[in-house]
Design an enzyme around this catalytic site. Structure first.
Site, mmCIF file in Angstrom:
data_model
loop_
_atom_site.group_PDB
_atom_site.id
_atom_site.type_symbol
_atom_site.label_atom_id
_atom_site.label_comp_id
_atom_site.label_asym_id
_atom_site.label_seq_id
_atom_site.Cartn_x
_atom_site.Cartn_y
_atom_site.Cartn_z
ATOM 1 N N LYS A 67 0.981 -1.133 -0.048
ATOM 2 C CA LYS A 67 -0.074 0.083 -0.022
ATOM 3 C C LYS A 67 0.789 1.344 0.101
ATOM 4 C CE LYS A 67 -4.101 1.974 2.450
ATOM 5 N NZ LYS A 67 -4.984 1.796 3.535
ATOM 6 N N SER A 142 -9.668 2.073 2.479
ATOM 7 C CA SER A 142 -8.945 2.722 1.840
ATOM 8 C C SER A 142 -7.696 2.133 1.108
ATOM 9 C CB SER A 142 -8.014 3.883 2.727
ATOM 10 O OG SER A 142 -7.308 3.150 3.815
ATOM 11 N N SER A 166 -10.306 -0.188 6.845
ATOM 12 C CA SER A 166 -9.900 0.229 5.541
ATOM 13 C C SER A 166 -8.910 -1.040 5.001
ATOM 14 C CB SER A 166 -8.460 1.245 5.694
ATOM 15 O OG SER A 166 -9.131 2.572 5.649
#
Lengths: 484, 479
Positions: A67, A142, A166
């Protein structure tokens, strides 16, 4: 085609010489480009990445995704924000260092809601991430890019971070596994902060076993993170077992009882029905499941508590983004104007709105009423859960209000009465509880998920329950198939 | 002297200079003239960094807290003070926020004035925080040096309980020497390690406080004295002229060293809202009672205790004892002298007169000079056993310092003092025989010729004749 396999299978293929690490990396990079074209899942693809040495370590030589809010030395790390659009760190996050030491090979940086602040995957500076099952839908966020990539079979796992849900919500929307271990089990050093007291590192995989393998490698006490703790006696993968006879779970009546809602959308009804079916499955594994009632006011407080605390911490955490030391320098006659210009141009409007909230609730005249009260409510929610964890091994609940949402409603407008159903995973962040989402079926041909959350330090128990349940369902290792 | 009643409160920031690393980062904690050489990613707030508390700093803070008789909290934690400024890379400073628990809460310390009288200063709090980077401003640009970013800082806040500039300075000097004696800080204002904020108000009535005016960043004790006196004067004049309401408001001013006046910075009305909240990355941690006890036991002898010892045990005067304890390095030097067997009064005399004179004149510290206590002993021993005269010793003292050689290099057979009576008698006889004219004149009443004979002896012996014995023999022979 190897990248749809599990970590153990890949490891065996590498050891036996059936495939080389270089070939895996090549396949993963080429698959990355395919997924990039379709889903816009990445900020950076490491086209020049080479394979690595294969050792006894299960992760050696195997590609994975990172990420974009993990600091990666020498690799662009933007947090999907224009404020860091050209930032190349000179140090690795501790979790990344540990994966390098294990011989794991990063092949791309995945897109995310800017700095983790969003639940849609639509606020990345590189554009919206599309759901590989249905390109007209969002992945949730996210960790949107990580979820899309793992679900598409780019590699067996990608790193995520989880401040509200997330990791666990995009995992559900993409039909994969999302695991956030107990707060402090994985060092946060090098993770771009959103809300420090709620932020967790974690992983998205296609099986519970893979999640256990990866977190075993990422975790560990770190001198650079005072909130990390020594988990050397915890070996998640070694102790993974589907023997869960006699374990006790509970679900919250106010959240899953259809009668508690006035206007349930069709897909939510199906989702809740599917949840109850899974509960039957849980029982068939020899576990007990009980319905527990929790004060509705307390449940209603969850999302406001989250907004107040996360925005407050975020406002402060992101005060280092001024464009002076790193990030594009703003224009202006003096430092104030330059900083203003940098932040005005750099942040999306969603983040700015959250900064305003964060600043407001911290102001001396408002702090008692908002910030301090939110902390008190957080404590009450956590205490309530801890009390229940004395009696139960875990809390089991459906994730979200159904399958992935349509992109045209990217404002995430949910009915007020559905807020708790949509946001309850935040409980896991309030308490730093270990929490894992696994796929538990389909609604409208789109994947939906179920979540199990347990008491702090009880990660093994939670993983075992998920592992046992996963083996009773047909969604393990599933790869996204575009349905429309 | 103002006819009004002045009330003063002090905030004294002192950098903790004696830890290896900074307070929340692993960068080296040391004063460097080369900018930006002691910097870690944490000090520049790169994305993803986290603070880690330096236990050694906490230990020193607890030590200071207990010396100040302050309440040490059960749990230690830090707060974020949020504001934007170019010297603050994170956009917040990690600090403690009274009246929330700080490392020291309340407390007091007794301070001695120059005249020996003692007064008590009440402490509001002592808190541990990090320093900001330092800025250098030029005509159209400013430079940032991150060496100072994250350096541990102890801020000591007094109650508004002081009433004169002299008392304020006595208090600051006392605290500074405690920091030095405890090995917490060099407390060197030349290195910017001490900075003070000063609050002053005046009132015609001792029972009510006037309007508080704050002066920020006064960087020397003489600055503190001047700033306080200036403010007392300014505010008193305003009272006298009936312009107090208009001219004195709750505000922050700056002490300008060059123009020797305070200059208005901002009104308290525009005070920033720092939006304090507890730093989530540093878990509250318990300060164990046993640890506090251990720290208390490790408090070294403090200046006042040493002073008492010097007077009681070593028989020094109050004046000498005061000079010796003022700087820890000087006091340590003295202690070493005693330890290796130098007579305490001789040691005190040499240190307070010769050594202090030399180092003050040359702007050195006692640790800079070549003459160690061991070498001082060599010198004094040679006086005691009569090898050299006090006057010679003084010459040798300077030679040792300048040429950086041991005293014995300058005490050879050649220049050893001649104290032998027979030898001196022989020399004197010779001189008297060669100066019969002068002897006649002396005997006929020209008394001042006595010095002439002494001079001849000295000339003849190249200054090595023991002057006392020489004079004795001369007197005998010239009767």
């Amino acid at each position: 085609m190897y990248m749809n396999k599990t970590i153990k299978e890949l490891h065996e293929d590498l050891i036996s010489g059936k495939v080389t690490s270089d070939e895996l990396v090549k396949e993963s990079i080429s698959k990355s480009h395919e997924v990039q074209d379709k889903c816009n899942a990445f900020v950076t693809i490491l086209d020049d990445q080479k394979g690595g040495k294969v050792t006894d370590n299960l992760l050696s030589g195997i590609p994975y995704g990172v990420k974009d809010n993990y600091s990666t030395k020498g690799i662009l790390s933007t947090g999907s924000s224009n404020t860091l659009k050209d930032y190349v760190p000179f140090f690795d996050a501790t979790a990344i260092t540990k994966l390098y030491e294990a011989g794991a090979i990063p092949v791309n940086k995945t897109a995310m809601d800017e700095f983790g602040m969003g639940g849609t995957g639509t606020t990345c500076h590189t554009g919206t991430v599309l759901n590989p099952w249905d390109l007209s839908r969002m992945c949730a966020g996210s960790s949107a890019g990580s979820a899309a990539a793992v679900a598409s079979g780019v590699y067996p796992y990608a790193l995520g971070s989880d401040t509200g849900d997330s990791i666990r919500k995009p995992a559900a929307f993409c039909g994969i596994v999302g695991y956030k271990p107990t707060y402090g089990m994985i060092s946060r050093y090098g993770l771009f902060p959103f809300a420090s007291s709620l932020d967790h590192c974690g992983v998205l995989t296609r099986s519970v076993e893979d999640a256990a393998i990866v977190v075993d490698t990422m975790k560990g006490i770190d001198k650079k993170d005072m909130t990390s703790w020594d988990s050397s006696n915890i070996k998640l993968y070694d102790n993974l077992t589907s023997d869960v006879l006699g374990k006790k779970l509970f679900y919250i009546k106010e959240i899953v009882d259809k009668n508690n809602y006035k206007n349930l959308p069709k897909e939510t009804i199906e989702h809740l029905d599917n949840f109850m079916k899974t509960i039957e499955l849980v029982k068939s594994l020899g576990m007990e499941v009980e319905e527990v009632s929790i004060n509705q006011d307390l449940l209603n407080a969850i999302s406001s508590v989250y907004v107040v605390i996360s925005c407050a911490e975020a406002t402060s955490n992101m005060s280092n983004l001024t464009g002076f030391i790193f990030g594009p320098r703003g224009e202006g006659k003096n430092y104030i104007e330059q900083m203003k210009d940098h932040r005005t141009k750099g942040f999306s409007s969603l983040i700015k709105r959250r900064f305003v909230i964060g600043s407001y609730v911290l102001q001396i005249v408002n702090q008692e009423r908002y910030f301090k009260n939110a902390q008190r409510a957080r404590r009450m929610i956590v205490d309530t859960m801890k009390e229940l964890f004395k009696k139960y091994d875990g809390l089991i609940l459906p994730v979200g209000t159904g399958p992935a949402k349509k992109l045209e409603n990217d404002e995430m407008v949910t009915d007020d009465e559905l807020t708790v159903l949509d946001e309850h995973l935040q409980i896991g962040n309030f308490g730093g509880f270990p929490s894992i989402t696994i796929p538990n079926g389909f609604v409208d041909n789109l994947p939906v998920g179920i979540n199990i959350t347990g008491n702090c330090y009880d990660d093994q128990n939670i993983l075992n329950i998920a592992y046992a349940l996963e083996s009773k369902m047909n969604y393990k290792n599933q790869i996204a198939k575009e349905v429309k | 002297m103002s006819k009004y009643y002045a009330t003063i409160g002090l905030e004294m920031h002192c950098e903790v200079s004696e830890t290896n690393s900074k307070v929340f980062s692993s960068a080296k904690n040391s004063y460097e003239s080369t900018p930006n050489c002691n910097v870690s990613p944490v000090d520049m707030a790169f994305p993803g960094i986290l603070p880690v508390v330096n236990k050694e700093c906490v230990k020193m803070a607890i030590m200071m807290s207990s010396i100040l008789n302050a309440r040490i909290p059960e749990y230690m934690y830090f707060e974020r003070k949020n504001y934007y400024y170019p010297d603050l890379p994170k956009g917040f400073q990690l600090t403690q926020n009274p009246p929330e628990d700080c490392v020291g809460n309340g407390g007091y310390i007794d301070v001695e004035r120059e005249d020996g009288s003692v007064f008590r200063v009440d402490i509001d709090n002592l808190h541990l925080e990090e320093d900001a980077a330092s800025l250098d401003h030029f005509y159209s640009t400013s430079l940032i040096d991150y060496n100072r970013a994250g350096v541990p800082l102890l801020e000591l806040v007094t109650k508004p309980c002081l009433h004169s500039a002299d008392d304020a300075v006595s208090f600051l000097e006392t605290i500074r020497s405690i920091y030095q004696y405890c090995g917490i800080s060099e407390a060197d204002s030349k290195k910017g390690q001490i900075r003070c904020d000063v609050n002053v108000s005046v009132s015609p009535d001792p029972n009510t406080l006037g309007v508080k005016v704050e002066m920020k960043n006064v960087n020397s004790f003489s600055g503190v004295r001047d700033a306080i006196n200036y403010e007392i004067e300014r505010q008193s004049e305003a009272l006298d002229n009936g312009t107090y309401e208009r001219e004195v408001e709750q505000e922050t001013r700056r002490w300008d060293e060059e123009s020797a006046q305070t200059i208005r910075m901002r009104s308290k009305v525009d005070a920033l809202d720092y939006k304090y909240f507890v730093e989530p990355n540093i878990p509250k941690y318990k300060i164990e009672e046993s640890w506090v006890e251990e720290i208390k036991k490790s408090i070294p002898e403090l200046p006042m205790q040493r002073k008492e010892k010097y007077i009681e045990k070593y028989g020094l005067s109050d004046y000498d004892a005061k000079i010796l304890i003022k700087e820890k390095s000087v006091s340590d030097y003295f202690e070493k002298c005693i330890e290796i067997g130098i007579d305490s009064k001789q040691a005190a005399n040499w240190i307070t007169v010769q050594i202090m004179g030399y180092i003050n004149k040359n702007n050195l510290t006692i640790n800079d000079i070549y003459l160690t206590p061991e070498l001082l002993k060599q010198l004094i021993d040679n006086i005691t056993n009569g090898t050299i005269s006090s006057k010679q010793a003084k010459d040798i003292f300077f030679k040792v310092l300048e040429e950086e050689k041991e005293p014995k290099a300058f005490i050879s057979k050649d220049n050893a003092q001649i104290s032998d009576k027979d030898e001196l008698s022989k020399i004197i006889d010779e001189i008297l025989a060669n100066n019969t004219n002068q002897v006649e004149q002396y005997k006929s009443g020209k008394d001042n010729l006595f010095d002439y004979f002494v001079g001849q002896v000295m000339k003849n012996t190249r200054g090595k004749a023991n002057p006392v014995i020489t004079k004795e023999i001369l007197k005998e022979k010239l009767i």
